[in-house]
Design an enzyme around this catalytic site. Structure first.
Site, mmCIF file in Angstrom:
data_model
loop_
_atom_site.group_PDB
_atom_site.id
_atom_site.type_symbol
_atom_site.label_atom_id
_atom_site.label_comp_id
_atom_site.label_asym_id
_atom_site.label_seq_id
_atom_site.Cartn_x
_atom_site.Cartn_y
_atom_site.Cartn_z
ATOM 1 N N HIS A 179 0.207 -3.238 -26.341
ATOM 2 C CA HIS A 179 0.449 -4.568 -26.927
ATOM 3 C C HIS A 179 -0.690 -5.518 -26.608
ATOM 4 C CE1 HIS A 179 1.731 -5.224 -22.824
ATOM 5 N NE2 HIS A 179 1.759 -6.516 -23.038
ATOM 6 N N ARG A 180 -1.422 -5.216 -25.545
ATOM 7 C CA ARG A 180 -2.655 -5.950 -25.227
ATOM 8 C C ARG A 180 -3.707 -4.922 -24.848
ATOM 9 N NH1 ARG A 180 -2.410 -11.907 -23.022
ATOM 10 N NH2 ARG A 180 -0.722 -12.632 -24.335
ATOM 11 N N ASP A 202 0.569 -12.635 -15.770
ATOM 12 C CA ASP A 202 -0.230 -13.162 -16.885
ATOM 13 C C ASP A 202 -1.657 -12.635 -16.896
ATOM 14 O OD1 ASP A 202 1.562 -14.643 -18.365
ATOM 15 O OD2 ASP A 202 1.461 -16.333 -16.979
ATOM 16 N N LYS A 254 -2.322 4.361 -16.254
ATOM 17 C CA LYS A 254 -2.523 4.923 -14.913
ATOM 18 C C LYS A 254 -3.168 6.289 -15.048
ATOM 19 C CE LYS A 254 -1.585 3.695 -10.619
ATOM 20 N NZ LYS A 254 -1.437 2.332 -10.095
HETATM 21 P P1 NAD Z 1 -4.391 4.604 0.373
HETATM 22 O O1 NAD Z 1 -4.682 5.995 0.013
HETATM 23 O O2 NAD Z 1 -5.533 3.700 0.700
HETATM 24 O O3 NAD Z 1 -3.378 4.521 1.617
HETATM 25 C C1 NAD Z 1 -2.115 5.098 1.676
HETATM 26 C C2 NAD Z 1 -1.808 5.432 3.125
HETATM 27 O O4 NAD Z 1 -0.469 5.889 3.224
HETATM 28 C C3 NAD Z 1 -2.700 6.533 3.687
HETATM 29 O O5 NAD Z 1 -3.328 6.077 4.868
HETATM 30 C C4 NAD Z 1 -1.723 7.690 3.942
HETATM 31 O O6 NAD Z 1 -2.094 8.465 5.074
HETATM 32 C C5 NAD Z 1 -0.426 6.946 4.180
HETATM 33 N N1 NAD Z 1 0.774 7.784 3.937
HETATM 34 C C6 NAD Z 1 1.019 8.660 2.943
HETATM 35 N N2 NAD Z 1 2.236 9.226 3.065
HETATM 36 C C7 NAD Z 1 2.782 8.677 4.180
HETATM 37 C C8 NAD Z 1 4.025 8.847 4.860
HETATM 38 N N3 NAD Z 1 4.954 9.687 4.392
HETATM 39 N N4 NAD Z 1 4.259 8.123 5.967
HETATM 40 C C9 NAD Z 1 3.347 7.248 6.464
HETATM 41 N N5 NAD Z 1 2.129 7.054 5.865
HETATM 42 C C10 NAD Z 1 1.859 7.750 4.749
HETATM 43 O O7 NAD Z 1 -3.527 4.027 -0.846
HETATM 44 P P2 NAD Z 1 -3.327 2.515 -1.263
HETATM 45 O O8 NAD Z 1 -4.357 2.175 -2.278
HETATM 46 O O9 NAD Z 1 -3.164 1.684 -0.046
HETATM 47 O O10 NAD Z 1 -1.939 2.623 -2.055
HETATM 48 C C11 NAD Z 1 -0.685 2.610 -1.384
HETATM 49 C C12 NAD Z 1 0.406 2.252 -2.381
HETATM 50 O O11 NAD Z 1 0.122 0.971 -2.960
HETATM 51 C C13 NAD Z 1 0.558 3.205 -3.572
HETATM 52 O O12 NAD Z 1 1.911 3.245 -3.952
HETATM 53 C C14 NAD Z 1 -0.250 2.527 -4.664
HETATM 54 O O13 NAD Z 1 0.153 2.909 -5.958
HETATM 55 C C15 NAD Z 1 0.082 1.074 -4.371
HETATM 56 N N6 NAD Z 1 -0.889 0.106 -4.905
HETATM 57 C C16 NAD Z 1 -2.206 0.169 -4.600
HETATM 58 C C17 NAD Z 1 -3.085 -0.774 -5.124
HETATM 59 C C18 NAD Z 1 -4.543 -0.825 -4.748
HETATM 60 O O14 NAD Z 1 -5.225 -1.797 -5.146
HETATM 61 N N7 NAD Z 1 -5.081 0.121 -4.021
HETATM 62 C C19 NAD Z 1 -2.610 -1.763 -5.998
HETATM 63 C C20 NAD Z 1 -1.243 -1.799 -6.293
HETATM 64 C C21 NAD Z 1 -0.392 -0.856 -5.740
#
Ligand code: NAD
Length: 472
Positions: A65-66, A99, A106
């Protein structure tokens, strides 16, 4: 695929349906918004030493949509199609809530980064990018990836370089991916953005005295106790910023190697250094290690922040939660069934599609910077600085008093890029929370902030579709 992963997409759809009932939007329009528009599943060979490995990967565009569509790329051995579809769907709602004018997307590559050398990861990333280019699944106006679990600025730099090699002459090529290193077209403040957004979001939630009184908490983040799961990009910045700027006490941290606890608080910055040196959070001075890693869920605290992966708080362990607030820094950490149990106990779940939207917000700023071919603040910084200096001179002359050099340097200062990025992010998170809270207050039938967040997103997406003339 594990049961937990299968539940993730089901959970996103169930949450959508639950909120959609309250939207009053036509069924056809809701069906269009709900489904993923394009799913690209690929397999490609990568030479590793003397043999080849076939890598499974995905890019899902949930909503057009965008444009462009936008969403991170995940590297994990758990990646599967349904997981990427769930994450792409969340991106659509997330962008609408804050916004940011993108559709949701993904990417996922089914590899465990720990098992590969840097050279091998570079090969995989570049080959994945080539596949995206071949099918027109990447481009500044088409689909713009970013970091997610298992990826970071390094991978984004490889993606940019591959794109530029194959699309030589695209003047906006820098905008094909965000989360790049600052010296490769990135923006100051992107790496910390998701964690910083989590901080701003929670700070706003905690600022409403009556809402907090209803769950037995005082207003404000100062001295609130927090437990975090995952000390990666999102978890580590969430922890350090909540501690340093919000005055919160981080009492528990859970990582792959186990969970540590200290009722007096853990210095997260020092812990990160300790983990770099020793390879583990365990044994950090002043902390005890829990016998069972998963028991982080049951720790005594005010706020639980899952910042690792989806489906961590489920029907199996939701009863153990003692916290008053769960902040979904990760995507999908609380299943729909678990949320029902938590809501029944009066626990507030702050939904992912709002709380972790700081990453995509600052990615939007980065994309704008790349398209404008100029860093933020370049035009006005000196002008502002000179104006403030003139004002100070006039104040000193008319009052006959001198302002101290320390105060002067604080006041007579033009904004740097990072100042503007943080201010834009803070404004975005505050405005988005107010919108969600207002909807929840107005619509008495809603029982969760997630339903309200969905409604905020659905109204905006529906209005876009109507403007496009797709739905009358
Ligand atoms: P990352 O890989 O930098 O870090 C994730 C950490 O979680 C790792 O250090 C890993 O060892 C740890 N981990 C994994 N399974 C685990 C468990 N069972 N118990 C304890 N620790 C565990 O990833 P991230 O970028 O920090 O992303 C983390 C979450 O945030 C994901 O769901 C991702 O989709 C979401 N997210 C990330 C961003 C971003 O900008 N990076 C933005 C929005 C949402």
């Amino acid at each position: 695929m594990s049961h937990k992963q299968a539940r993730f997409y089901e959970s996103v759809l169930a949450n959508f349906d639950r909120a959609a009932k309250h939207s009053g939007l036509p069924a056809g329009l809701l069906a269009q918004i709900r489904e993923c528009n394009a799913v690209y599943q690929m397999r490609f060979p990568v030479k590793m030493g003397n043999s080849y490995e076939v890598v499974e990967a995905y890019r899902v565009q949930h909503s057009h949509h965008r444009l462009p569509t936008k969403g991170g790329i995940r590297f994990s051995h758990l990646v599967n199609q349904e997981e990427v579809m769930a994450l792409a769907s969340l991106m659509t709602y997330k962008c609408a809530i804050v916004d940011v004018p993108f559709g949701g997307a993904k990417g996922g590559v089914k590899v465990s980064p720990r098992k590969y050398s840097e050279d091998q990861l570079e090969k995989i990333t570049r080959r994945y990018t080539t596949e995206l280019i071949r099918k027109n699944f990447i481009g500044p106006g088409v689909d713009v990836p970013a970091p997610d679990y298992g990826t970071g600025p390094r991978e984004m730099a490889w993606i940019l370089d591959t794109y530029n090699q194959l699309k030589n002459g695209d003047i906006d090529g820098l905008a094909c991916v965000t989360g790049k290193p600052v010296n490769h077209g990135g923006i100051a403040g992107r790496t910390e953005a998701t964690g910083r957004g989590v901080y701003y979001g929670l700070r706003e939630l905690l600022s409403y005295e009556d809402d907090m009184a209803a769950i037995g908490l005082t207003a404000g983040m100062k001295d609130k106790t927090i437990v975090i799961q995952g000390l990666g990009n999102v978890g580590s910045y969430t922890g350090t910023i909540c501690q340093k700027e919000g005055g919160a006490k981080i009492v528990g941290i859970s990582e792959m190697e186990g969970t540590i606890y200290s009722k007096d608080g853990i210095d997260v910055e020092k812990l990160i250094k300790f983990r770099k040196q020793t390879g583990s959070i365990l044994g950090f001075p002043g902390t005890e290690t829990l016998e069972v890693r998963e028991d982080w869920v049951a720790l005594e605290c005010d706020i639980l922040i899952p910042a690792a992966l989806e489906s961590q708080i489920t029907a199996d362990n939701a009863d153990l939660v003692k916290a008053k607030i769960i902040g979904e820094a990760a995507n999908g950490p609380v299943t729909d069934v678990a949320e029902d149990m938590l809501t029944a106990k009066g626990i507030i779940v702050v939904p992912d599609m709002f709380l972790n939207a700081g990453g995509v917000t600052v990615s939007y700023f980065e994309w704008l910077k790349n398209l404008s071919h100029m860093r933020f603040g370049r035009l006005e910084k000196r002008f502002d600085q000179n104006t403030y200096a003139n004002i100070m001179d006039v104040i000193e002359k008319t009052t006959g008093k001198k302002v101290s050099n320390r105060d002067k340097s604080m006041i007579v200062r033009g904004a740097d890029e990072v100042d503007l990025v943080r201010s834009g992010l803070e404004e975005t998170m505050i405005t988005a929370y107010k919108e969600i809270r207002d909807i929840k207050k107005r619509k008495k039938k809603l029982s969760t902030l997630r339903e309200a967040a969905f409604l905020s997103a659905l109204n905006k997406i529906a209005s876009d579709y109507m403007q496009l003339g797709v739905f009358p």
